[in-house]
Design a protein around this motif. Structure first.
Motif, short mmCIF file in Angstrom:
data_model
loop_
_atom_site.label_atom_id
_atom_site.label_comp_id
_atom_site.label_asym_id
_atom_site.label_seq_id
_atom_site.Cartn_x
_atom_site.Cartn_y
_atom_site.Cartn_z
N HIS A 50 0.84 -1.20 0.00
CA HIS A 50 0.00 0.00 0.00
C HIS A 50 0.88 1.25 0.00
O HIS A 50 1.68 1.45 0.91
CB HIS A 50 -0.91 -0.01 1.23
CG HIS A 50 -1.92 1.10 1.24
ND1 HIS A 50 -3.04 1.08 0.44
CD2 HIS A 50 -1.98 2.26 1.95
CE1 HIS A 50 -3.75 2.17 0.65
NE2 HIS A 50 -3.14 2.90 1.55
N ARG A 52 0.99 5.42 -0.19
CA ARG A 52 0.28 6.69 -0.11
C ARG A 52 1.33 7.81 -0.05
O ARG A 52 2.52 7.55 -0.05
CB ARG A 52 -0.64 6.72 1.10
CG ARG A 52 0.07 6.63 2.45
CD ARG A 52 -0.91 6.45 3.59
NE ARG A 52 -0.25 6.65 4.88
CZ ARG A 52 -0.71 6.19 6.03
NH1 ARG A 52 -1.83 5.48 6.06
NH2 ARG A 52 -0.07 6.44 7.16
N GLU A 53 0.88 9.04 0.00
CA GLU A 53 1.80 10.17 -0.09
C GLU A 53 2.83 10.18 1.04
O GLU A 53 3.99 10.54 0.83
CB GLU A 53 1.02 11.48 -0.08
CG GLU A 53 0.23 11.73 -1.37
CD GLU A 53 -0.44 13.08 -1.37
OE1 GLU A 53 -0.26 13.84 -0.38
OE2 GLU A 53 -1.14 13.39 -2.34
N THR A 56 4.74 4.12 2.89
CA THR A 56 4.65 2.88 2.12
C THR A 56 4.52 1.74 3.12
O THR A 56 5.41 1.53 3.94
CB THR A 56 5.90 2.67 1.25
OG1 THR A 56 6.00 3.74 0.31
CG2 THR A 56 5.80 1.36 0.48
#
Length: 212
Positions: A50, A52-53, A56
């Protein structure tokens, strides 16, 4: 995409395990860290990578069925990876799938982080998609009676009060047998605070189950 990791568990907490893969430690969040921590040998953990900004993350599962159900849950509006992980901590994939196919909102709302509206969205978004799970999984779920998941005397025992009964149901959904749960409660019952929460009691029981 990291589909799985294989290595020895060198550390574990209540939410994750650290897996040594060729001298690199991967932190993997999992519904039941104690399942993997029980083994001194190398384990295979099926993962969801996964990104995201701001982070990780790796989420890991004992079976392909758990991995597939986790990914399906992420398709539901309002369900993120943490909530999806909590759902699988509270119920086996086949039980969750059966509840969705049977439109059993009462069962779904017992899962962590799931209210009535989210349960309805799960049914609306996923009921027709479960056939895309690994071969035979959807069919097995459609034939599963949810009473069988929490039956067999698991929820029938009144010993330990309501808190233990709720904790026991959740632990049974993780795959522990009635005999294992009885032994865990026998070891714990004289040390449990009367005001203990279900989550705290589950953690104590899992620690006891890990010890064997």
């Amino acid at each position: 995409m990291i589909d799985f990791v294989r290595g020895r568990v060198i550390h574990w907490e209540t939410e994750y395990v650290v897996v040594d893969v060729r001298d690199i430690g991967y932190q993997v969040y999992t519904p039941n860290p104690y399942y993997f921590a029980k083994s001194d040998e190398a384990v295979t953990i099926f993962t969801h990578h996964h990104v995201r900004e701001d982070a990780t993350l790796l989420f890991g599962f004992a079976t392909r069925e758990e991995q597939s159900m986790f990914r399906k849950l992420l398709d539901v509006s309002g369900i993120g990876p943490r909530v999806a992980l909590g759902i699988l901590a509270g119920g086996k994939p086949e039980a969750v799938a059966a509840a969705i196919q049977q439109e059993n909102i009462a069962f779904l709302t017992k899962l962590p982080g799931i209210g009535k509206k989210t349960a309805q969205r799960m049914i609306l978004d996923l009921k027709d998609k479960l056939d895309a799970l690994p071969a035979g999984f959807g069919g097995a779920a459609s034939g599963l009676v949810l009473d069988d998941v929490f039956g067999g005397g698991v929820a029938a025992s009144a010993e330990g009060g309501t808190v233990w009964q709720e904790a026991r149901e959740a632990l049974a959904a993780l795959g522990y047998t009635a005999a294992e749960l009885d032994r865990a409660w026998h070891s714990l019952k004289n040390t449990v605070d009367p005001d203990i929460t279900v989550d705290a009691l589950m953690k104590k029981a899992l620690q006891q189950l890990f010890k064997g």
